[in-house]
Scaffold this active site. Structure first.
Site, PDB file in Angstrom:
ATOM      1  N   ARG A 166       0.830  -1.219   0.000  1.00 39.99           N
ATOM      2  CA  ARG A 166       0.000   0.000   0.000  1.00 39.99           C
ATOM      3  C   ARG A 166       0.858   1.260   0.000  1.00 39.99           C
ATOM      4  O   ARG A 166       0.524   2.259   0.664  1.00 39.99           O
ATOM      5  CB  ARG A 166      -0.972   0.026   1.198  1.00 39.99           C
ATOM      6  CG  ARG A 166      -1.861  -1.186   1.342  1.00 39.99           C
ATOM      7  CD  ARG A 166      -2.947  -1.274   0.275  1.00 39.99           C
ATOM      8  NE  ARG A 166      -3.749  -2.452   0.479  1.00 39.99           N
ATOM      9  CZ  ARG A 166      -3.544  -3.619  -0.144  1.00 39.99           C
ATOM     10  NH1 ARG A 166      -2.567  -3.734  -1.046  1.00 39.99           N
ATOM     11  NH2 ARG A 166      -4.315  -4.647   0.108  1.00 39.99           N
ATOM     12  N   SER A 237     -10.804   0.992   3.867  1.00 36.04           N
ATOM     13  CA  SER A 237      -9.886   0.616   4.951  1.00 36.04           C
ATOM     14  C   SER A 237      -9.100   1.852   5.378  1.00 36.04           C
ATOM     15  O   SER A 237      -8.434   2.466   4.553  1.00 36.04           O
ATOM     16  CB  SER A 237      -8.887  -0.433   4.479  1.00 36.04           C
ATOM     17  OG  SER A 237      -9.562  -1.593   4.126  1.00 36.04           O
ATOM     18  N   GLU A 334      -3.782   4.125   6.104  1.00 44.02           N
ATOM     19  CA  GLU A 334      -3.762   4.009   4.652  1.00 44.02           C
ATOM     20  C   GLU A 334      -4.321   5.301   4.042  1.00 44.02           C
ATOM     21  O   GLU A 334      -3.867   5.772   3.008  1.00 44.02           O
ATOM     22  CB  GLU A 334      -4.636   2.811   4.253  1.00 44.02           C
ATOM     23  CG  GLU A 334      -4.670   2.558   2.778  1.00 44.02           C
ATOM     24  CD  GLU A 334      -5.493   1.323   2.425  1.00 44.02           C
ATOM     25  OE1 GLU A 334      -5.266   0.251   3.024  1.00 44.02           O
ATOM     26  OE2 GLU A 334      -6.364   1.448   1.567  1.00 44.02           O
TER      27      GLU A 334
END
Ligand code: NAP
Length: 339
Positions: A166, A237, A334
């Site tokens: 990520r 998320s 994130e």
């Protein structure tokens, strides 16, 4: 020709439905318009904030004292390629899921596991979007990006993108001067189903699915587990799954024998944060005021209506502290706080 707007509410341009106003807001439909928008900012000595679908950012409540540029560069071009079948070059402003749907319709394998992810194509290399065992890093041949310092478009090879879990070069301080304008993906006509994640194993059993079946299954599974953007304010998320050393994992396993872990290629162990939040901390559906974790997946933070960026940030800090106190693991976000 650009059409700068003033005082635009950014809450209307983010899936969290949070964010103050932008002093200037410009939609760039072409490379020329992007260049014009950057000149507009430079002439006024204003900072630039590029946005795509607004689905992975948390914009501050006091908004942006600069120029927000919405990247709307279009285009999907497929070309045959001897080595792997098909090369898809896609404008950064295309809807990611529209591109996935189109690739699947054309019979091109590669992106189907990444179905139903909100946002634009240009955002996918920035955080190396991934789902169900497939990351865009494994599909990207190169990324084209506009250098806001030199005014030139530069092509980044896959290696130069420095993809990680990520993450990518474009998330670094140095990388933030570039605005992604197009992404080139390597797709294939050769059936290559990746169905080893439990939800897909459950969906297919021994059946080897066709391309469209994989996309349909992912869409069905996600609809069950993830909030509908039409109903909830969310950026998906909010945290990354932590990746710990094997020594730290052994320690955690001693304390919590049921804790799951997935070995990574670099020897670290990825621990599903959802398990820590649900099973260890009982935080599934936990709520403070207008912010909470989503019932279907506690990694997802939700604005239930009227939450501010400050509320979300405070809630996220609470989660971070609880996880650290219980496990000694420092989790990372994130979702990017802007500006
Ligand atoms: P899940 O299948 O319940 O698994 C929980 C976590 O364990 C996942 O996050 C996944 O890590 C990891 N995992 C599970 N099986 C694995 C395997 N065979 N090998 C390696 N790691 C494994 O996950 P979920 O919450 O329903 O999400 C499904 C997928 O969609 C995940 O890949 C997730 O990352 C992705 N997703 C992303 C977002 C976003 O906003 N970025 C939102 C929703 C879902 P990984 O996350 O590394 O895959």
């Amino acid at each position: 020709m650009i059409d700068p707007k003033e005082g635009v509410r950014l809450a209307d341009h983010t899936t969290f439905h949070i964010g103050g106003t932008a002093d200037h807001f410009i939609t760039a439909h072409s490379l020329d318009e992007l260049k014009e928008a950057c000149s507009f900012a430079r002439e006024r000595s204003l900072p630039i904030l590029p946005i795509g679908g607004g689905s992975n950012i948390l914009v501050r409540d006091d908004g942006v004292r600069g120029v927000v540029i919405k990247i709307a560069l279009p285009g999907i071009v497929y070309e045959p390629d001897e080595a792997y079948g098909v090369r898809a070059t896609v404008g950064a402003g295309e809807s990611w899921d529209a591109f996935v749907a189109d690739a699947v319709l054309n019979g091109y394998w590669g992106v189907e596991n990444l179905s139903a992810i909100p946002g634009t194509v240009g955002a996918t290399p920035i955080q190396n979007v991934g789902a169900y065992g497939v990351e865009v890093a494994s599909l990207i041949e190169y990324v084209e990006a506009f250098d806001t310092h030199s005014g030139e478009v530069r092509r980044f090879t896959n290696d130069e993108c420095a993809f990680g879990y990520r993450s990518s070069f474009f998330k670094t301080d140095e990388g933030q001067r570039y605005i992604v304008t197009a992404v080139c993906f390597k797709l294939t006509r050769v059936p290559t189903p990746h169905i080893h994640y439990k939800d897909l194993v459950r969906a297919f059993g021994d059946h080897v699915p066709e391309l469209q079946e994989v996309r349909d299954a992912v869409i069905r599974i996600r609809a069950r587990k993830f909030p509908d953007l039409a109903t909830y304010g969310t950026a998906g998320s909010f945290f990354k799954n932590p990746r710990v050393s094997s020594a730290q994992f052994t320690e955690l396993k001693d304390r919590y024998p049921d804790i799951p872990g997935f070995p990574e290629v670099d020897g670290r162990i990825k621990v599903p944060l959802g398990w820590i939040l649900d099973k260890l901390l009982g935080l599934r559906g936990y709520r403070e005021g207008a912010v909470g974790t989503y019932e279907g997946q506690s990694l997802v933070l939700v604005n239930f209506g009227g939450a501010t960026a400050l509320n979300v940030d405070a809630f996220a800090r609470t989660i971070e502290t609880k996880v650290f106190d219980a496990t000694g693991v420092e989790i990372e976000r994130e979702v990017m706080l802007k500006p």
